[in-house]
Write a protein that holds these residues in place. Structure first.
Motif, short mmCIF file in Angstrom:
data_model
loop_
_atom_site.label_atom_id
_atom_site.label_comp_id
_atom_site.label_asym_id
_atom_site.label_seq_id
_atom_site.Cartn_x
_atom_site.Cartn_y
_atom_site.Cartn_z
N UNK A 1 0.83 -1.21 0.00
CA UNK A 1 0.00 0.00 0.00
C UNK A 1 0.87 1.25 0.00
N UNK A 2 1.89 1.27 0.84
CA UNK A 2 2.77 2.44 0.92
C UNK A 2 3.51 2.67 -0.39
N UNK A 3 3.96 1.57 -1.00
CA UNK A 3 4.70 1.69 -2.26
C UNK A 3 3.83 2.26 -3.37
N UNK A 4 2.53 2.12 -3.23
CA UNK A 4 1.61 2.64 -4.23
C UNK A 4 0.89 3.91 -3.77
N UNK A 5 1.49 4.59 -2.80
CA UNK A 5 1.02 5.92 -2.43
C UNK A 5 -0.13 5.98 -1.46
N UNK A 6 -0.45 4.85 -0.81
CA UNK A 6 -1.56 4.88 0.15
C UNK A 6 -0.99 4.71 1.55
N UNK A 7 -1.21 5.73 2.39
CA UNK A 7 -0.67 5.71 3.75
C UNK A 7 -1.81 5.86 4.75
#
Length: 401
Positions: A162-168
């Motif tokens: 998720x983080x790698x795809x811009x979702x935090x």
């Protein structure tokens, strides 16, 4: 151009379902429809956040399916009629909710013509069984996708993706995990994992804020809660919430349940459920006054099966409406008001005021006097009742105890 597959994701907003939405939209190119089935456990703020997050994760559509009233009408009221507590302890909060969440999501998937349906359950719990079985029955031609289970994903793998795809988002694994619903809150993790320990005060979401004691009155019509402290409620959900607010302030309804899971291992869960415990206790107390001995006996037998079938994802078993019909019929004279005394962490019964009170009768008052039979008739009754025992011990005097 190839038509995109439609997939409905049972979306809670947690880590597993967030990962599922993004992965299916981004990696598989599916049209993702995120569906949050609410059985009374989500606040308006949580539902709003779920909607915003679903779109950030790549969902084409988001929908909240509010099935709280359906859950009450088709399950909760029968659990009250049956005084259902699994192993005499747990009000079957989560397990009964999951069935109705699964059915609502299945209906939605059928309505939009989905090709697949997905959920975020792991392979170690009961929920995988509840969702899969419901979807297999109600959506028999749809593919069931369970990324977390099938790929044995760790929390770190999901968060990293998720983080790698811009979702935090804050997916920090807390010491305890909670499942909040109209029929109670379950608590997992922490000391629950150690059979020798109980939960500390800090583990509960609702803290004890009241001292001393107070009287609570709960009124029932044909077995259904209809008034709280004299205030009438047409809305049964609002009545349950009113009892919860009063009882939770005393920390009532806290306990630990240990039982057999569907998949065969033992499970342990803590819970806080003020409303269910107070309502069921008051209802059962009222039934002692208004039902015959055999009504109470047979109702208890079928109610035990009803609760077990709910827990084990057998709500769609054809016998369930038959059991419900018996439970419904048994409630025709369960009318009246029960008074209870609440104190921190406990409560006790005071009394019952009912037009159907069988304690009040013209035949006799227990321990005081008989009006429906003579002393000679009483002696004859006792003698006849003792006949099988007298016959046995006359034949086997050596077995006298």
């Amino acid at each position: 151009m190839e038509k995109k597959k439609k997939v409905v994701v049972a979306f809670s907003g947690g880590l597993d379902t967030s990962y599922t939405v993004m992965y299916l939209a981004k990696e598989k190119g599916y049209e993702v429809y995120a569906a949050c089935a609410n059985t009374g456990g989500f606040s308006a703020e949580q539902l709003k956040a779920n909607e915003e997050n679903a779109y950030k994760l790549g969902a084409k559509e988001y929908v909240t399916l509010d099935v709280t009233r359906e859950y009450y009408e088709k399950s909760l009221k029968y659990m009250v009629f049956g005084n259902v507590l699994r192993n005499g302890t747990y009000p079957i909060s989560v397990s009964s909710e999951r069935i109705f969440q699964g059915m609502a999501i299945a209906r939605y998937a059928n309505e939009i013509g989905a090709d697949a349906i997905a959920h975020g359950s792991t392979g170690a719990g009961n929920d995988q069984v509840r969702f899969d079985m419901t979807f297999l029955v109600l959506c028999p031609k749809m593919e069931i996708i369970t990324l977390t289970r099938d790929n044995n994903l760790s929390r770190k793998e999901e968060v990293d993706y998720l983080n790698a795809n811009g979702y935090f988002a804050d997916f920090t694994k807390l010491k305890y995990s909670y499942n909040v619903g109209i029929w109670g809150t379950s608590i997992c993790g922490g000391e629950i994992l150690d059979s020798t320990q109980g939960l500390p005060e800090s583990a509960y979401l609702k803290q004890v804020t009241k001292t001393g004691s107070e009287v609570l009155s709960l009124s029932f019509e044909k077995g259904e809660l209809c008034a709280v402290n004299g205030k009438k409620y047409e809305d049964k959900i609002a009545a349950i919430q009113a009892v919860e607010e009063i009882g939770a302030a005393y920390g009532i309804g806290r306990d630990m349940h240990v039982g057999d899971t569907i998949i065969g291992i033992k499970g342990r869960v803590g819970f806080e459920a003020a409303a269910p415990m107070l309502i069921i206790a008051a209802h059962k107390f009222l039934e002692k006054y208004t039902l015959s001995k055999w009504q109470q006996y047979w109702k208890e037998q079928v109610a035990n099966w009803y609760g077990m079938f709910l827990h084990e994802s057998q709500y769609l078993e054809p016998v369930m409406p038959d059991i419900e019909a018996m439970l419904q019929s048994s409630q025709r004279n369960v009318n009246g008001t029960v008074t209870l005394e609440l104190r921190p962490l406990t409560f006790s019964m005071i009394g019952v005021d009912s037009p159907d009170d069988l304690v009040k009768n013209k035949l006799g008052e227990y321990g005081e006097g008989a009006k429906g039979w003579t002393s000679e008739e009483a002696k004859g009754f006792i003698k006849v009742t003792s006949t099988p025992l007298r016959a046995y011990y006359l034949a086997h005097p050596e077995e006298e105890r």
